[in-house]
Write a protein that holds these residues in place. Sequence first.
Motif, PDB file in Angstrom:
ATOM      1  N   UNK A 224       5.659   3.314  -4.831  1.00 51.91           N
ATOM      2  CA  UNK A 224       4.200   3.455  -4.870  1.00 51.91           C
ATOM      3  C   UNK A 224       3.823   4.922  -4.772  1.00 51.91           C
ATOM      4  N   UNK A 225       2.775   5.293  -5.484  1.00 44.01           N
ATOM      5  CA  UNK A 225       2.253   6.651  -5.496  1.00 44.01           C
ATOM      6  C   UNK A 225       1.186   6.799  -4.404  1.00 44.01           C
ATOM      7  N   UNK A 226       1.260   7.903  -3.662  1.00 41.48           N
ATOM      8  CA  UNK A 226       0.337   8.108  -2.548  1.00 41.48           C
ATOM      9  C   UNK A 226      -0.309   9.480  -2.675  1.00 41.48           C
ATOM     10  N   UNK A 227      -1.615   9.527  -2.436  1.00 40.96           N
ATOM     11  CA  UNK A 227      -2.348  10.784  -2.416  1.00 40.96           C
ATOM     12  C   UNK A 227      -2.244  11.353  -1.000  1.00 40.96           C
ATOM     13  N   UNK A 228      -1.528  12.467  -0.849  1.00 40.86           N
ATOM     14  CA  UNK A 228      -1.309  13.050   0.484  1.00 40.86           C
ATOM     15  C   UNK A 228      -2.168  14.295   0.712  1.00 40.86           C
ATOM     16  N   UNK A 229      -3.186  14.488  -0.125  1.00 42.01           N
ATOM     17  CA  UNK A 229      -4.026  15.682   0.006  1.00 42.01           C
ATOM     18  C   UNK A 229      -4.678  15.750   1.382  1.00 42.01           C
ATOM     19  N   UNK A 230      -5.298  14.649   1.817  1.00 42.52           N
ATOM     20  CA  UNK A 230      -6.035  14.641   3.087  1.00 42.52           C
ATOM     21  C   UNK A 230      -5.114  14.855   4.277  1.00 42.52           C
ATOM     22  N   UNK A 231      -3.955  14.198   4.264  1.00 44.43           N
ATOM     23  CA  UNK A 231      -3.067  14.321   5.409  1.00 44.43           C
ATOM     24  C   UNK A 231      -2.402  15.696   5.452  1.00 44.43           C
ATOM     25  N   UNK A 257       4.441   7.709  12.386  1.00 43.08           N
ATOM     26  CA  UNK A 257       3.257   7.068  12.951  1.00 43.08           C
ATOM     27  C   UNK A 257       2.741   5.970  12.028  1.00 43.08           C
ATOM     28  N   UNK A 258       2.739   6.219  10.717  1.00 45.28           N
ATOM     29  CA  UNK A 258       2.293   5.207   9.758  1.00 45.28           C
ATOM     30  C   UNK A 258       3.195   3.977   9.811  1.00 45.28           C
ATOM     31  N   UNK A 259       4.512   4.188   9.944  1.00 47.43           N
ATOM     32  CA  UNK A 259       5.430   3.054  10.080  1.00 47.43           C
ATOM     33  C   UNK A 259       5.086   2.226  11.314  1.00 47.43           C
ATOM     34  N   UNK A 260       4.892   2.912  12.435  1.00 52.21           N
ATOM     35  CA  UNK A 260       4.599   2.218  13.698  1.00 52.21           C
ATOM     36  C   UNK A 260       3.356   1.348  13.556  1.00 52.21           C
ATOM     37  N   UNK A 401       6.356  -9.821  -2.178  1.00 51.89           N
ATOM     38  CA  UNK A 401       4.942  -9.654  -1.862  1.00 51.89           C
ATOM     39  C   UNK A 401       4.761  -8.942  -0.523  1.00 51.89           C
ATOM     40  N   UNK A 402       5.545  -9.338   0.476  1.00 53.39           N
ATOM     41  CA  UNK A 402       5.440  -8.696   1.791  1.00 53.39           C
ATOM     42  C   UNK A 402       5.827  -7.223   1.726  1.00 53.39           C
ATOM     43  N   UNK A 403       6.869  -6.915   0.945  1.00 54.08           N
ATOM     44  CA  UNK A 403       7.293  -5.524   0.804  1.00 54.08           C
ATOM     45  C   UNK A 403       6.177  -4.686   0.186  1.00 54.08           C
ATOM     46  N   UNK A 404       5.539  -5.221  -0.870  1.00 58.55           N
ATOM     47  CA  UNK A 404       4.454  -4.496  -1.525  1.00 58.55           C
ATOM     48  C   UNK A 404       3.276  -4.286  -0.581  1.00 58.55           C
ATOM     49  N   UNK A 405       2.914  -5.328   0.174  1.00 60.44           N
ATOM     50  CA  UNK A 405       1.797  -5.215   1.111  1.00 60.44           C
ATOM     51  C   UNK A 405       2.108  -4.213   2.224  1.00 60.44           C
ATOM     52  N   UNK A 406       3.347  -4.185   2.661  1.00 65.86           N
ATOM     53  CA  UNK A 406       3.766  -3.253   3.699  1.00 65.86           C
ATOM     54  C   UNK A 406       3.603  -1.810   3.232  1.00 65.86           C
ATOM     55  N   UNK A 410       0.995   1.293   4.426  1.00 67.50           N
ATOM     56  CA  UNK A 410       1.366   2.681   4.725  1.00 67.50           C
ATOM     57  C   UNK A 410       0.543   3.636   3.874  1.00 67.50           C
ATOM     58  N   UNK A 411       0.384   3.268   2.608  1.00 71.19           N
ATOM     59  CA  UNK A 411      -0.414   4.121   1.712  1.00 71.19           C
ATOM     60  C   UNK A 411      -1.838   4.281   2.243  1.00 71.19           C
ATOM     61  N   UNK A 412      -2.456   3.184   2.658  1.00 72.21           N
ATOM     62  CA  UNK A 412      -3.819   3.258   3.172  1.00 72.21           C
ATOM     63  C   UNK A 412      -3.927   4.149   4.402  1.00 72.21           C
ATOM     64  N   UNK A 413      -2.939   4.067   5.279  1.00 72.86           N
ATOM     65  CA  UNK A 413      -2.944   4.889   6.494  1.00 72.86           C
ATOM     66  C   UNK A 413      -2.783   6.375   6.179  1.00 72.86           C
ATOM     67  N   UNK A 414      -1.918   6.688   5.223  1.00 75.72           N
ATOM     68  CA  UNK A 414      -1.670   8.085   4.866  1.00 75.72           C
ATOM     69  C   UNK A 414      -2.864   8.675   4.126  1.00 75.72           C
ATOM     70  N   UNK A 415      -3.471   7.905   3.232  1.00 80.39           N
ATOM     71  CA  UNK A 415      -4.593   8.430   2.446  1.00 80.39           C
ATOM     72  C   UNK A 415      -5.874   8.539   3.269  1.00 80.39           C
ATOM     73  N   UNK A 416      -5.969   7.760   4.343  1.00 82.76           N
ATOM     74  CA  UNK A 416      -7.088   7.855   5.271  1.00 82.76           C
ATOM     75  C   UNK A 416      -6.504   8.170   6.660  1.00 82.76           C
ATOM     76  N   UNK A 417      -6.069   9.394   6.908  1.00 83.76           N
ATOM     77  CA  UNK A 417      -5.261   9.699   8.088  1.00 83.76           C
ATOM     78  C   UNK A 417      -5.944   9.433   9.419  1.00 83.76           C
ATOM     79  N   UNK A 418      -7.274   9.372   9.453  1.00 84.62           N
ATOM     80  CA  UNK A 418      -7.937   9.062  10.716  1.00 84.62           C
ATOM     81  C   UNK A 418      -7.543   7.686  11.218  1.00 84.62           C
TER      82      UNK A 418
END
Length: 423
Positions: A224-231, A257-260, A401-406, A410-418
Amino acid sequence: MGTHVIKMPDIGEGIAEVELSQWHVKVGDLVVEDQVLADVMTDKAMVDIPSPVHGKVIALGGQPGEVMAVGSVLISIEVEGAGNLKESAAPTAVKEAPAAPKVEAVVESKSAAAAPRPAAVCQGPMVAREADERPLASPAVRKHALDLGIQLRLVRGSGPAGRVLHDDLEAYLAQGQSNASAPVAAAYAQRNDEEQIQVIGMRRKIAQRMQDATQRAAHFSYVEEIDVTAIEELRAHLNEKHGASRGKLTLLPFLVRALVVALRDFPQMNARYDDEAQVITRLGAVHVGVATQSDVGLMVPVVRHAEARSLWDNAAEISRLANAARNGKASRDELSGSTITLTSLGALGGIVSTPVLNLPEVAIVGVNKIVERPMVVKGQVVIRKMMNLSSSFDHRVVDGMDAALFIQAIRGLIEQPATLFVE
């Protein structure tokens, strides 16, 4: 004069035998107390065997690659006084390890993932070393030599016990410059030399584990591609504000932290699968293995209880463990017990990879390099910092499906680091 016989020590954890990985001495060498004589390999770690005495090596009890029982004779040293031969049974056949085969030329090989590096302009006077002899040098010197394209085995060391220093690398290049007029055609000379490298010690353990993992687990990968600009902006801000007092942050502690946080909703990823007993053990504790490249091969030191650590605490522990692994000082406990693994090659991470599971774990998250690319955001073309996560899972335990959702979590947490710190 007497003989002091050193036996293979009991390293603990019920280990009955170990593999002799490398000798640091040879017959005829004078050794001092606490000098490292040999490296031995257990199922979990490389262990140094130091000398308890001063003396002269008179016999070696095994060859690199040989599996030796605990209590068998490792080495015999001639010492002042009576020695301990009366208390220790002498070996029936103590033998000197054979010299490594000579080859016409030796070229240091690195993994296919190694970064392109500038070649040294020319070579200074060569130092005669055996093909498998590992020069003494710090990790920083080894990295410097790698960047310069210099084979350390050819450099004369001026430090204690012949240790290669940064100044030795510069001197090697400077001496080589004086020979710059050598015919360029020599660089294109036909070569027919060969080198045979015995797969022993850590390299053999790595090979066995990789083969075992690919044969036993049903691997599948998800990218998966992740935008890491904000973080990355947050990381730069925190380093500017707190770097001097708390230490610099890399991206890795944010990923930990995102994994946790993500594992709270996907506990099936933080698990070990015993395929012989057909039992899956899900763990509340998050013990993150951080794959680390060392001089002896890939090692996975473990950040224990990452769920209970702050961002800077995780950063400090990752740094401490990585240094211990690279310097060969990581303990068996520090190299075992992980529940999920994070692997990253940093700037060498490429675009996509297919990580191999660290059995008995069921998930490994792979980090690729960060690149700037034009992206469409709200109808506008803007430059963003992008990174791929290339992760692998055990399909016997984890559904696609679970792997993709997982990974999407992580992507959501990294792209919205707050959201990493919102409870």
